[in-house]
Design an enzyme around this catalytic site. Structure first.
Site, short mmCIF file in Angstrom:
data_model
loop_
_atom_site.label_atom_id
_atom_site.label_comp_id
_atom_site.label_asym_id
_atom_site.label_seq_id
_atom_site.Cartn_x
_atom_site.Cartn_y
_atom_site.Cartn_z
N GLY A 34 -20.23 39.80 25.89
CA GLY A 34 -18.82 39.84 26.23
C GLY A 34 -18.50 38.93 27.40
O GLY A 34 -18.29 39.38 28.51
N GLY A 43 -16.04 37.53 28.89
CA GLY A 43 -14.68 37.42 29.38
C GLY A 43 -14.70 37.09 30.86
O GLY A 43 -15.62 36.41 31.34
N LEU A 64 -15.09 39.13 33.70
CA LEU A 64 -16.21 39.72 34.42
C LEU A 64 -17.54 39.28 33.84
O LEU A 64 -18.48 38.95 34.57
CB LEU A 64 -16.12 41.25 34.42
CG LEU A 64 -17.26 41.96 35.15
CD1 LEU A 64 -17.30 41.56 36.63
CD2 LEU A 64 -17.15 43.47 35.00
N GLY A 65 -17.65 39.24 32.50
CA GLY A 65 -18.90 38.83 31.88
C GLY A 65 -19.29 37.42 32.27
O GLY A 65 -20.47 37.14 32.51
N LYS A 71 -14.66 54.31 40.35
CA LYS A 71 -14.13 53.02 39.87
C LYS A 71 -12.92 53.24 38.96
O LYS A 71 -11.92 52.52 39.05
CB LYS A 71 -15.23 52.27 39.12
CG LYS A 71 -14.77 50.99 38.39
CD LYS A 71 -14.34 49.90 39.35
CE LYS A 71 -13.84 48.65 38.60
NZ LYS A 71 -14.84 48.07 37.69
N ASN A 104 -9.13 51.86 39.40
CA ASN A 104 -8.41 51.15 38.34
C ASN A 104 -7.11 51.85 37.97
O ASN A 104 -6.09 51.21 37.70
CB ASN A 104 -9.29 51.03 37.09
CG ASN A 104 -10.36 49.97 37.23
OD1 ASN A 104 -10.22 49.03 38.02
ND2 ASN A 104 -11.44 50.10 36.49
N ASN A 155 -4.41 49.09 38.15
CA ASN A 155 -4.22 48.25 36.97
C ASN A 155 -2.86 48.36 36.29
O ASN A 155 -2.19 47.35 36.05
CB ASN A 155 -5.33 48.54 35.95
CG ASN A 155 -6.66 47.97 36.38
OD1 ASN A 155 -6.89 47.69 37.55
ND2 ASN A 155 -7.57 47.82 35.43
N GLU A 183 -5.21 38.90 39.70
CA GLU A 183 -4.49 39.60 38.65
C GLU A 183 -5.42 40.64 38.05
O GLU A 183 -6.53 40.30 37.63
CB GLU A 183 -4.06 38.64 37.54
CG GLU A 183 -3.03 37.61 37.92
CD GLU A 183 -2.65 36.78 36.71
OE1 GLU A 183 -1.68 37.14 36.02
OE2 GLU A 183 -3.33 35.79 36.46
N GLU A 215 -6.97 48.15 28.14
CA GLU A 215 -7.94 49.25 28.18
C GLU A 215 -7.31 50.53 28.71
O GLU A 215 -7.99 51.39 29.27
CB GLU A 215 -9.14 48.86 29.05
CG GLU A 215 -9.94 47.71 28.48
CD GLU A 215 -11.15 47.36 29.32
OE1 GLU A 215 -12.28 47.63 28.89
OE2 GLU A 215 -10.96 46.80 30.43
#
Length: 303
Positions: A7, A9, A11-12, A185, A189, A193, A253, A267
């Site tokens: 993955g 993206g 973070l990945g 965490k 979020n 978020n 962001e 998510e």
């Protein structure tokens, strides 16, 4: 250590760049995309918080069979893709450790349905990341990273994973209470978020004006009550921690804001939705979190 990041993206890609920068053999595993093509051809450019750029050269793969030779698989797919990723790992993994660095509740349990539970590691990080263009990821802010076994005691293998992250520049500690870290965490979020996504503001706005501060504090405080009802004793300072994360990643962001702005699925279900679901189990009122969840669903026209 041979590492596959599943993955690539925001973070990945940051994780892949960090590990490759520490001279770990890294492969980014994902669907064919312009991003992976650019990484294959020109390397992965990681723009640091101070504006400098570091170029690393992880390998790139689109075939899940690459995980068969891995010592560690770092799962960074969106939480709604965890089940399909876990099924692929179950077919291909051969003794590798599997570390989830995902958002939300329940990811480790899903992974443990398809790979041995004692190989699953639970991780959290508050590092901010944003993929700004194909082949480029911006490290938007430093943070804390923790890992620990989902089942069983931590050992030298877990320590070696933490060392690989730390060597690459993402200081990582081993914790005996990874589920507590996950909840904390999630609460961060939940506080950041949805509010930033709906108001279309950077993270720092939540600590720069009273309305933002109120939403953050009320959402996190509601979530703390749910965590405690679930038997998870979170830190008393988790509200302050959420404020600190928003301040430290002030120009970032949030991932939910990026997703909503880009017309992508968010998510929200594994974050706000999961907390609301658990609150319902314990007959706990969470009006702010519920409203944030419904507004995100409305914005993405989902449910």
């Amino acid at each position: 250590m041979r590492v596959v990041v599943q993955g690539p993206g925001s973070l990945g890609s940051l994780v892949g760049g960090v590990l490759a920068g520490g001279e770990t053999a890294v492969t980014l595993l994902g669907h064919q995309s312009e991003h992976l093509t650019r990484v294959r051809e020109d390397g992965l450019r990681v723009v640091q918080p101070d504006g400098t750029t570091r170029v690393t050269r992880p390998s790139v793969a689109t075939d899940p069979s690459v995980v068969a030779d891995a010592d560690l698989v770092v799962v960074c797919v969106k939480s709604y893709d965890t089940a399909s990723a876990a099924r692929a790992l179950g077919r291909q993994c051969d003794g590798a450790m599997v570390l989830t660095l995902q958002n939300g509740l329940g990811n480790a349990a899903v992974l443990a349905e398809h790979v041995p539970a004692d190989t699953v590691l639970v991780g959290t990080t508050t590092h901010g990341a944003a993929r700004t263009e194909p082949g480029v990821v911006r490290h938007a802010g430093g943070g804390e990273t923790t890992i620990g076994r989902y089942r069983g005691a931590n050992d030298a293998r877990v320590a070696s994973v933490a060392a690989a992250f730390s060597t690459g520049g993402m200081e990582t500690t081993v914790t005996a209470s990874p589920q507590r870290a996950v909840w904390e965490k999630v609460l961060v979020n939940v506080g950041i978020n949805a509010a930033t996504a709906l108001a279309d503001v950077d993270n720092g706005a939540l600590v720069e004006c009273p309305p933002g501060e109120r939403v953050l504090e009320r959402a996190v405080t509601e979530g703390v009550r749910v965590a405690e009802a679930e038997g998870v004793s979170v830190s008393e300072s988790v509200v302050e921690r959420a404020r600190q994360v928003a301040a430290r990643t002030a120009s970032n962001e949030s991932s939910m804001r990026q997703d909503l702005a880009g017309g992508a699925r968010t998510e929200v279900e594994s974050l706000h939705g999961a907390v609301v679901e658990r609150a319902r189990d314990h007959d706990i009122a969470v009006p702010v979190i519920r409203t944030l969840a419904d507004l995100v669903r409305l914005a993405q026209r989902d449910g």
